[in-house]
Write a protein that holds these residues in place. Structure first.
Motif, PDB file in Angstrom:
ATOM      1  N   VAL A   1       0.839  -1.200   0.000  1.00 13.80           N
ATOM      2  CA  VAL A   1       0.000   0.000   0.000  1.00 13.80           C
ATOM      3  C   VAL A   1       0.873   1.249   0.000  1.00 13.80           C
ATOM      4  N   ILE A   2       1.860   1.276   0.867  1.00  9.51           N
ATOM      5  CA  ILE A   2       2.738   2.450   0.952  1.00  9.51           C
ATOM      6  C   ILE A   2       3.461   2.668  -0.373  1.00  9.51           C
ATOM      7  N   GLU A   3       3.890   1.590  -1.004  1.00 12.45           N
ATOM      8  CA  GLU A   3       4.589   1.683  -2.284  1.00 12.45           C
ATOM      9  C   GLU A   3       3.666   2.112  -3.424  1.00 12.45           C
ATOM     10  N   SER A   4       2.393   1.785  -3.338  1.00 17.87           N
ATOM     11  CA  SER A   4       1.438   2.049  -4.419  1.00 17.87           C
ATOM     12  C   SER A   4       0.890   3.471  -4.444  1.00 17.87           C
ATOM     13  N   PHE A   5       1.057   4.200  -3.370  1.00 14.98           N
ATOM     14  CA  PHE A   5       0.508   5.550  -3.280  1.00 14.98           C
ATOM     15  C   PHE A   5       1.628   6.549  -3.045  1.00 14.98           C
ATOM     16  N   GLU A   6       1.331   7.791  -3.344  1.00 15.25           N
ATOM     17  CA  GLU A   6       2.302   8.847  -3.083  1.00 15.25           C
ATOM     18  C   GLU A   6       2.684   8.819  -1.607  1.00 15.25           C
ATOM     19  N   PRO A   7       3.946   8.997  -1.279  1.00 16.45           N
ATOM     20  CA  PRO A   7       4.364   8.940   0.120  1.00 16.45           C
ATOM     21  C   PRO A   7       3.590   9.901   1.028  1.00 16.45           C
ATOM     22  N   ASN A   8       3.286  11.095   0.555  1.00 18.55           N
ATOM     23  CA  ASN A   8       2.569  12.048   1.403  1.00 18.55           C
ATOM     24  C   ASN A   8       1.154  11.576   1.710  1.00 18.55           C
ATOM     25  N   GLU A   9       0.531  10.838   0.788  1.00 15.50           N
ATOM     26  CA  GLU A   9      -0.817  10.345   1.021  1.00 15.50           C
ATOM     27  C   GLU A   9      -0.846   9.256   2.087  1.00 15.50           C
ATOM     28  N   MET A  10       0.174   8.405   2.122  1.00 14.52           N
ATOM     29  CA  MET A  10       0.145   7.245   2.992  1.00 14.52           C
ATOM     30  C   MET A  10       1.115   7.337   4.156  1.00 14.52           C
ATOM     31  N   HIS A  11       1.657   8.513   4.406  1.00 17.03           N
ATOM     32  CA  HIS A  11       2.565   8.680   5.538  1.00 17.03           C
ATOM     33  C   HIS A  11       1.850   8.255   6.816  1.00 17.03           C
ATOM     34  N   GLY A  12       2.411   7.335   7.513  1.00 14.46           N
ATOM     35  CA  GLY A  12       1.835   6.931   8.779  1.00 14.46           C
ATOM     36  C   GLY A  12       0.897   5.748   8.719  1.00 14.46           C
ATOM     37  N   VAL A  13       0.781   5.055   7.579  1.00 12.74           N
ATOM     38  CA  VAL A  13      -0.047   3.854   7.538  1.00 12.74           C
ATOM     39  C   VAL A  13       0.684   2.784   8.337  1.00 12.74           C
ATOM     40  N   VAL A  14       0.124   2.444   9.477  1.00 10.61           N
ATOM     41  CA  VAL A  14       0.793   1.484  10.338  1.00 10.61           C
ATOM     42  C   VAL A  14      -0.119   0.336  10.765  1.00 10.61           C
ATOM     43  N   ILE A  15      -1.407   0.414  10.468  1.00 13.60           N
ATOM     44  CA  ILE A  15      -2.331  -0.603  10.971  1.00 13.60           C
ATOM     45  C   ILE A  15      -3.136  -1.209   9.831  1.00 13.60           C
ATOM     46  N   LEU A  16      -3.212  -2.538   9.840  1.00  8.97           N
ATOM     47  CA  LEU A  16      -4.046  -3.253   8.903  1.00  8.97           C
ATOM     48  C   LEU A  16      -5.186  -3.897   9.687  1.00  8.97           C
ATOM     49  N   GLU A  17      -6.390  -3.739   9.177  1.00 11.64           N
ATOM     50  CA  GLU A  17      -7.572  -4.339   9.788  1.00 11.64           C
ATOM     51  C   GLU A  17      -8.127  -5.383   8.824  1.00 11.64           C
ATOM     52  N   TRP A  18      -8.144  -6.640   9.260  1.00 14.55           N
ATOM     53  CA  TRP A  18      -8.747  -7.715   8.482  1.00 14.55           C
ATOM     54  C   TRP A  18     -10.243  -7.687   8.740  1.00 14.55           C
ATOM     55  N   THR A  19     -11.037  -7.847   7.693  1.00 14.79           N
ATOM     56  CA  THR A  19     -12.484  -7.767   7.819  1.00 14.79           C
ATOM     57  C   THR A  19     -13.147  -8.973   7.159  1.00 14.79           C
ATOM     58  N   GLU A  20     -14.400  -9.170   7.522  1.00 14.82           N
ATOM     59  CA  GLU A  20     -15.262 -10.121   6.831  1.00 14.82           C
ATOM     60  C   GLU A  20     -16.503  -9.359   6.394  1.00 14.82           C
ATOM     61  N   LEU A  21     -17.246  -9.927   5.463  1.00 12.13           N
ATOM     62  CA  LEU A  21     -18.420  -9.246   4.926  1.00 12.13           C
ATOM     63  C   LEU A  21     -19.449  -8.945   6.003  1.00 12.13           C
ATOM     64  N   LEU A  22     -20.139  -7.849   5.827  1.00 14.46           N
ATOM     65  CA  LEU A  22     -21.227  -7.452   6.715  1.00 14.46           C
ATOM     66  C   LEU A  22     -22.352  -8.471   6.594  1.00 14.46           C
ATOM     67  N   GLN A  23     -22.846  -8.935   7.734  1.00 17.75           N
ATOM     68  CA  GLN A  23     -23.912  -9.941   7.750  1.00 17.75           C
ATOM     69  C   GLN A  23     -25.120  -9.398   8.497  1.00 17.75           C
ATOM     70  N   PRO A  24     -26.313  -9.458   7.897  1.00 17.61           N
ATOM     71  CA  PRO A  24     -27.518  -9.009   8.604  1.00 17.61           C
ATOM     72  C   PRO A  24     -27.976 -10.065   9.607  1.00 17.61           C
ATOM     73  N   GLU A  25     -28.436  -9.605  10.765  1.00 19.29           N
ATOM     74  CA  GLU A  25     -29.014 -10.507  11.764  1.00 19.29           C
ATOM     75  C   GLU A  25     -30.532 -10.420  11.664  1.00 19.29           C
ATOM     76  N   ALA A  26     -31.244 -11.321  12.332  1.00 15.24           N
ATOM     77  CA  ALA A  26     -32.706 -11.396  12.260  1.00 15.24           C
ATOM     78  C   ALA A  26     -33.378 -10.089  12.681  1.00 15.24           C
ATOM     79  N   ASP A  27     -32.776  -9.360  13.627  1.00 11.41           N
ATOM     80  CA  ASP A  27     -33.377  -8.110  14.119  1.00 11.41           C
ATOM     81  C   ASP A  27     -33.038  -6.897  13.256  1.00 11.41           C
ATOM     82  N   GLY A  28     -32.337  -7.109  12.144  1.00 13.63           N
ATOM     83  CA  GLY A  28     -31.980  -6.013  11.258  1.00 13.63           C
ATOM     84  C   GLY A  28     -30.617  -5.399  11.543  1.00 13.63           C
TER      85      GLY A  28
END
Length: 152
Positions: A60-87
């Motif tokens: 990510v840091i390599e793919s973007f201008e350094p000024n745009e991504m200065h300080g990218v230090v955290i990656l968050e792994w996610t899974e798809l949003l899932q609806p529950e029965a109550d909405g």
């Protein structure tokens, strides 16, 4: 605040092209769907998620201008949003904390970043409830209360 278009693609050594989202929730976050690398957010996949963390952040840091991504230090792994029965929408996540640890909390700042991405994609609307759940199933229950614009 979203820092890059939804789902820009990056290439990391040893990986196929990976779609990421880059958002601000108080700090820069790189958000990646675990399924995009063939994994789920489970303890058994922890070592692999941690290993891929540094590769993807570097790409990510390599793919973007350094000024745009200065300080990218955290990656968050996610899974798809899932609806529950109550909405209520449920979204699983885990954040990698340096050095090489999975965050046990749902991650408050990461939750803000994730909600910004979900809203930008049209997957979470103002006033809808979202449970942001951690790898150990603890959760934050949250909503987007409104939108505002700061600066230009």
């Amino acid at each position: 605040m979203i820092l890059a278009p939804c789902n820009p693609k990056v290439s990391a050594p040893g990986l196929d092209v990976v779609s990421v989202n880059i958002a601000w929730g108080g700090i820069h976050y790189v958000l990646v769907e675990a399924a995009s690398v063939g994994l789920t957010i489970k303890h058994k996949h922890g070592p692999e998620l941690v290993k891929l963390d540094e590769l993807i952040k570097a790409a990510v840091i390599e793919s973007f201008e350094p000024n745009e991504m200065h300080g990218v230090v955290i990656l968050e792994w996610t899974e798809l949003l899932q609806p529950e029965a109550d909405g209520t929408n449920t979204a699983n996540n885990t954040v990698i904390i340096s050095p090489r640890r999975l965050d046990r909390s749902p991650c408050g700042i990461g939750t803000a970043a994730r909600m910004a991405v979900l809203h930008a994609r049209g997957e979470l609307k103002e006033g809808e409830t979202c449970k942001h759940r951690s790898i150990i199933r603890t959760e934050f229950i949250c909503q987007i209360q409104g939108m505002t614009k700061v600066g230009e």
